[in-house]
Design an enzyme around this catalytic site. Structure first.
Site, PDB file in Angstrom:
ATOM      1  CE1 TYR A  79      50.707  65.236 -13.813  1.00 11.98           C
ATOM      2  CE2 TYR A  79      51.111  63.275 -15.134  1.00 11.98           C
ATOM      3  CZ  TYR A  79      51.590  64.329 -14.372  1.00 11.98           C
ATOM      4  OH  TYR A  79      52.930  64.474 -14.188  1.00 11.98           O
ATOM      5  CD  GLU A 125      55.469  61.459 -20.910  1.00 16.45           C
ATOM      6  OE1 GLU A 125      56.197  62.383 -20.529  1.00 16.45           O
ATOM      7  OE2 GLU A 125      54.991  60.629 -20.119  1.00 16.45           O
ATOM      8  CG  ASN A 183      53.935  67.757 -13.423  1.00 15.64           C
ATOM      9  OD1 ASN A 183      54.148  67.148 -12.373  1.00 15.64           O
ATOM     10  ND2 ASN A 183      54.300  67.287 -14.595  1.00 15.64           N
ATOM     11  CD  GLU A 184      58.285  66.458 -13.949  1.00 10.09           C
ATOM     12  OE1 GLU A 184      58.108  66.683 -15.164  1.00 10.09           O
ATOM     13  OE2 GLU A 184      58.692  65.384 -13.513  1.00 10.09           O
ATOM     14  CD  GLU A 264      56.141  62.252 -12.503  1.00  7.03           C
ATOM     15  OE1 GLU A 264      57.165  62.062 -13.198  1.00  7.03           O
ATOM     16  OE2 GLU A 264      55.276  63.081 -12.790  1.00  7.03           O
ATOM     17  CE1 TYR A 329      55.959  56.638 -19.138  1.00  5.98           C
ATOM     18  CE2 TYR A 329      56.621  55.303 -17.267  1.00  5.98           C
ATOM     19  CZ  TYR A 329      56.689  56.481 -17.975  1.00  5.98           C
ATOM     20  OH  TYR A 329      57.468  57.513 -17.511  1.00  5.98           O
TER      21      TYR A 329
END
Length: 645
Positions: A79, A125, A183-184, A264, A329
């Site tokens: 990203y 996030e 994104n999304e 993803e 994560y």
């Protein structure tokens, strides 16, 4: 005879150079007829892993990338957080840990292809999903839409950033094989196709027509309908345990032909303060990964290494729930880049489908427990305002937001006086849940309590009329996903005392980092004897022991008896600690911020209660992380809830 040799020489040159030109031609394109990519003319699908350069010190980029290569990955996804690079309008940072060009060139040298997730919005996030908070100067701005002020800022940013990427595209000799746009977007409320068309034209203008541009959305029809347009290749994302046939049918709804791609595939999941540490079983991950690879799909594992939300960069979800400093994560490579059982299990799956690079895998970095460090009180925040607010205070009848004061991170101290005598406990209220995100309330320096967004909107205070009322307000991270990522900070509404609106505020935007780096927070205060602690700075010194080879080494710091705050080592903002809420207890300390040649300065801002008033006043460096203080399995609910990444 001479002409014959000359003709033959020219012929040989044409053959040789023509051959070189053909073999060195670099192409990456979609073969719709055969449902695959073609890389240099050959069928290709990729196995990729996500890594965020902004969450890993530049010192460790090579180590992490090599470990990813040795796992058998072809590529990385990364990203690009816009706010990481353009901290103020027109002020850009592409050096040091922000040097994305060096990061991508390093990936290329190691032999990893790159899928660039260029934004402008990324989620991740990350604070405000990567969008810079200065966009909120126009309070009515509609982010991620055709709002002209938003588009102008996007155009300006991409006009600086994308030309830096063009030489790094695959057909230009670089590693970038495709670029994600937005994104999304299908998960956002605006569903503005003109916005997507604008981005498509903008990216084509700067990057040309050869590079593949694509979108990523959750695996539901309503998400891909709003998330993509013609000219952007549609991909989907989903985690282990999903029905792979059904989820890829969603992609096929938009892309009847072409490569199947899960952009993803979740190896773990995110954490929030106060919730259990997310853990996803290795067997669950490897089973689904095997199924994806078996049908010839391309896949990106999110995350392959999570890294750390250093400083103030963590995001938050709604209802308001900020992410902690660690972005481990439960990924195949730990927050500190350590090899895990999940790493090796995934590597075994990849081995079934492609040849793994030969040679040793870079080992996990050694950790060192430097032990306890004695801390000493420096001074409370309210006694250091001349140092912390070098540009002075802002006056206003009613409270201003952080954004109105151009304070985009950290803390602002709001001050007024009590207009009435409060010898008996009197209710102080932030109207309409207006504190963003947490306020430490004091009267004449005496702590009264804490106001917290969505949790505590009123407390009782005591004090005499005319006493100073201080609210130290902390931004704990801007919302990164969903409708409400226009997340203003500070006091958004009026504050009332016994139902009456408080007025005549003096506000101090705090520049703590500069004060620490300038050595201004170094004078020891007189002994502190109060039972309660107002927000206060403490300092300590770590001397790396001599005579031990290979020091400094990575370490972790924990806070026995401390409550909540922020920590800097040698001026580097490690991030927030909050062990009383958890699940994160330790903070990762990379070795590159430590030194053996001089004293390592530790500065702690404790916002509530420290152990220094009644007990052992230390922080402790240990060699193992603690990220799971709330011991409860989160695996079962991770992928059943609505996707919030």
């Amino acid at each position: 005879m001479m002409w014959l040799w000359a003709t033959l020489r020219i012929f040989l040159m044409v053959v040789v150079y023509g051959s070189v030109s053909t073999t060195s031609s670099r192409t990456f394109e979609i073969d719709f007829e055969h449902n695959c990519f073609r890389k240099d003319g050959q069928p290709f699908h990729y196995i990729s892993g996500s890594i965020h350069y902004s969450r890993i010190p530049q010192f460790y980029w090579k180590d992490r990338l090599l470990k990813m290569k040795m796992a058998g990955l072809d590529a990385i996804y990364t990203y690009v957080p816009w706010n990481f690079h353009e901290t103020k309008p027109g002020v850009y940072n592409f050096s040091g840990d922000h040097d994305i060009e060096s990061f991508l060139k390093l990936a290329n040298e190691i032999g990893l292809l790159v899928i660039l997730r260029a934004g402008p919005y990324i989620c991740a996030e990350w604070d405000m999903g990567g969008l810079p908070a200065w966009l909120l100067a126009k309070e009515s701005i509609v982010l991620r839409s055709s709002d002209p002020d938003y588009l102008q800022a996007v155009d300006n940013w991409m006009g600086v950033f994308l030309p830096k990427m063009k030489p790094l595209l695959y057909h230009n000799g670089g590693p970038i094989i495709s670029v994600q746009v937005e994104n999304e977007y299908g998960s956002y409320f605006t569903c503005d196709y003109n916005y997507l068309r604008h981005l498509l034209q903008l990216f084509r203008h700067h990057l040309g027509d050869e590079v593949i541009l694509f979108t990523t959305d959750g695996s539901a029809l309503q998400l891909v309908r709003c998330g993509t347009i013609q000219g952007l290749y549609t991909t989907v994302d989903f985690g282990p345990g999903s029905n792979i046939t059904e989820t890829f049918l969603v992609q096929r709804h938009c892309e009847p032909k072409g490569p199947l791609i899960n952009s993803e595939f979740y190896t773990g999941w995110l954490d929030h303060w106060g919730e259990p540490h997310s853990v996803v079983a290795t067997e669950r991950v490897t089973k689904s990964l095997d199924e994806i690879l078996a049908i010839g799909a391309s896949v990106n594992m999110y995350m392959f290494i999570g890294g750390t939300n250093f400083g103030y960069w963590n995001g938050a979800n709604t209802p308001y729930a900020p992410q902690p400093t660690s972005y481990d994560y439960d990924a195949p490579l730990s927050e500190a880049g350590d090899l895990t059982d999940k790493y090796f299990a995934i590597r075994e799956v990849i081995k079934k489908y492609k040849e793994i690079p030969e040679g040793p895998i870079p080992p996990s970095t050694p950790k060192y427990a430097y032990g306890e460090i004695k801390m000493e009180k420096v001074k409370p925040v309210i006694e250091a305002l001349d140092i912390l607010a070098p540009y002075g205070a802002v006056q206003s009848t009613y409270p201003l937001t952080f954004d109105q004061m151009k304070q985009y991170f950290g803390f602002v101290l709001y001050r007024t006086t009590l207009p009435i005598n409060c010898s008996n406990p009197t209710t102080l209220t932030t109207l309409f849940n207006g504190v963003r995100d947490r306020a430490y309330v004091m009267v004449n320096g005496v702590p009264q309590g804490v106001l917290e967004r969505d949790k505590q909107t009123a407390i009782n205070v005591t004090g005499a009329a005319g006493a100073e009322l201080d609210l130290l307000v902390e931004s704990m991270g801007r919302v990164n996903f969903g409708r409400y990522n226009n997340d203003f900070k500070g006091l958004l509404t009026n504050v009332t005392l016994n139902g009456e609106t408080l007025v005549n505020w003096t506000m101090y935007p705090l520049d703590i980092g500069s004060a620490i780096n300038s050595g201004l927070l170094s004078t020891i205060h007189s002994p502190y004897t109060s039972t309660f602690s107002a927000p206060t700075f403490y300092k300590g010194s770590l001397i790396i022991p001599t005579g031990i080879p290979q020091l400094p080494q990575d370490t972790f710091i924990q806070f026995p008896g401390w409550t909540k705050g922020q920590i800097w080592i040698n001026g580097f903002n490690l991030g927030r600690y909050w062990p009383v809420r958890g699940p994160q207890v330790t903070l990762y300390v990379p070795r590159n911020i430590l030194t053996t040649t001089q004293i390592n300065n530790i500065t702690v801002l404790e916002l509530e209660n420290s152990p220094c008033n009644s007990g052992k006043c230390v922080v402790e460096f240990v060699d193992k992380p603690v990220l799971n203080k709330v011991n409860q399995s989160a695996d079962e609910h991770i992928f059943s809830k609505e996707k919030i990444h």
